[in-house]
Design a protein around this motif. Structure first.
Motif, PDB file in Angstrom:
ATOM      1  N   LEU A   1      31.093 -12.007 -25.260  1.00 39.01           N
ATOM      2  CA  LEU A   1      31.021 -12.622 -26.575  1.00 39.01           C
ATOM      3  C   LEU A   1      29.623 -13.195 -26.828  1.00 39.01           C
ATOM      4  N   ASP A   2      29.076 -13.894 -25.852  1.00 41.81           N
ATOM      5  CA  ASP A   2      27.715 -14.435 -25.982  1.00 41.81           C
ATOM      6  C   ASP A   2      26.705 -13.312 -26.196  1.00 41.81           C
ATOM      7  N   ASP A   3      26.878 -12.201 -25.493  1.00 44.01           N
ATOM      8  CA  ASP A   3      25.986 -11.053 -25.621  1.00 44.01           C
ATOM      9  C   ASP A   3      26.069 -10.465 -27.027  1.00 44.01           C
ATOM     10  N   ALA A   4      27.292 -10.347 -27.571  1.00 43.08           N
ATOM     11  CA  ALA A   4      27.472  -9.807 -28.919  1.00 43.08           C
ATOM     12  C   ALA A   4      26.839 -10.727 -29.959  1.00 43.08           C
ATOM     13  N   ILE A   5      26.971 -12.034 -29.780  1.00 42.67           N
ATOM     14  CA  ILE A   5      26.355 -12.988 -30.711  1.00 42.67           C
ATOM     15  C   ILE A   5      24.835 -12.883 -30.648  1.00 42.67           C
ATOM     16  N   ALA A   6      24.293 -12.800 -29.434  1.00 40.78           N
ATOM     17  CA  ALA A   6      22.840 -12.667 -29.282  1.00 40.78           C
ATOM     18  C   ALA A   6      22.338 -11.379 -29.930  1.00 40.78           C
TER      19      ALA A   6
ATOM     20  N   ALA B   1      23.740  -9.808 -32.477  1.00 40.15           N
ATOM     21  CA  ALA B   1      23.812  -9.993 -33.929  1.00 40.15           C
ATOM     22  C   ALA B   1      22.658 -10.863 -34.425  1.00 40.15           C
ATOM     23  N   GLU B   2      22.327 -11.908 -33.677  1.00 43.27           N
ATOM     24  CA  GLU B   2      21.207 -12.769 -34.068  1.00 43.27           C
ATOM     25  C   GLU B   2      19.891 -12.002 -34.034  1.00 43.27           C
ATOM     26  N   ALA B   3      19.703 -11.164 -33.021  1.00 47.90           N
ATOM     27  CA  ALA B   3      18.475 -10.361 -32.922  1.00 47.90           C
ATOM     28  C   ALA B   3      18.397  -9.368 -34.075  1.00 47.90           C
ATOM     29  N   GLU B   4      19.538  -8.774 -34.431  1.00 49.09           N
ATOM     30  CA  GLU B   4      19.562  -7.833 -35.558  1.00 49.09           C
ATOM     31  C   GLU B   4      19.215  -8.551 -36.857  1.00 49.09           C
ATOM     32  N   TYR B   5      19.728  -9.756 -37.031  1.00 50.50           N
ATOM     33  CA  TYR B   5      19.416 -10.526 -38.243  1.00 50.50           C
ATOM     34  C   TYR B   5      17.923 -10.854 -38.301  1.00 50.50           C
ATOM     35  N   ILE B   6      17.354 -11.237 -37.163  1.00 50.57           N
ATOM     36  CA  ILE B   6      15.922 -11.555 -37.131  1.00 50.57           C
ATOM     37  C   ILE B   6      15.103 -10.321 -37.482  1.00 50.57           C
ATOM     38  N   THR B   7      15.519  -9.159 -37.009  1.00 47.31           N
ATOM     39  CA  THR B   7      14.799  -7.911 -37.268  1.00 47.31           C
ATOM     40  C   THR B   7      14.960  -7.467 -38.721  1.00 47.31           C
ATOM     41  N   ASN B   8      16.193  -7.452 -39.217  1.00 46.74           N
ATOM     42  CA  ASN B   8      16.465  -6.923 -40.555  1.00 46.74           C
ATOM     43  C   ASN B   8      16.450  -7.992 -41.634  1.00 46.74           C
ATOM     44  N   GLY B   9      16.822  -9.210 -41.291  1.00 47.87           N
ATOM     45  CA  GLY B   9      16.908 -10.284 -42.265  1.00 47.87           C
ATOM     46  C   GLY B   9      18.024 -10.075 -43.273  1.00 47.87           C
TER      47      GLY B   9
END
Length: 87
Positions: free
Chosen positions: A54-59, A61-69
């Motif tokens: 779960l922590d890995d999936a959240i990380a 998703a956060e990385a994807e948001y930082i990349t794509n915004g």
């Protein structure tokens, strides 16, 4: 509170097993006063693994948001999943 036991306690496997299952947390085994092993029940291991995933999936998703915004509205995402999987 974590259980810390000397390696000689591993001779009594039933006691260690009961301790792992009753406390639902790892038991730390020492050798010559230093940490050497960790023993835990399968249930505790699977719970820890689930938390890691779960922590890995959240990380991710956060990385994807930082990349794509880009954020997706939760209602739109759920509606799309319903259409795709339930007709």
């Amino acid at each position: 509170m974590p259980q810390i036991r000397p390696i000689t306690d591993l001779r009594n496997t039933n006691e260690i097993s009961e301790l792992c299952h009753s406390n639902e947390e790892p038991v730390f085994i020492t050798k010559n006063g230093y940490g050497d092993l960790v023993v835990m029940s399968i249930e505790t291991y699977e719970a820890m693994l689930g938390e890691y995933e779960l922590d890995d999936a959240i990380a991710e998703a956060e990385a994807e948001y930082i990349t794509n915004g880009k954020l997706i509205d939760a209602r739109e995402a759920l509606s799309s999943l319903r259409r795709r999987h339930f007709g």
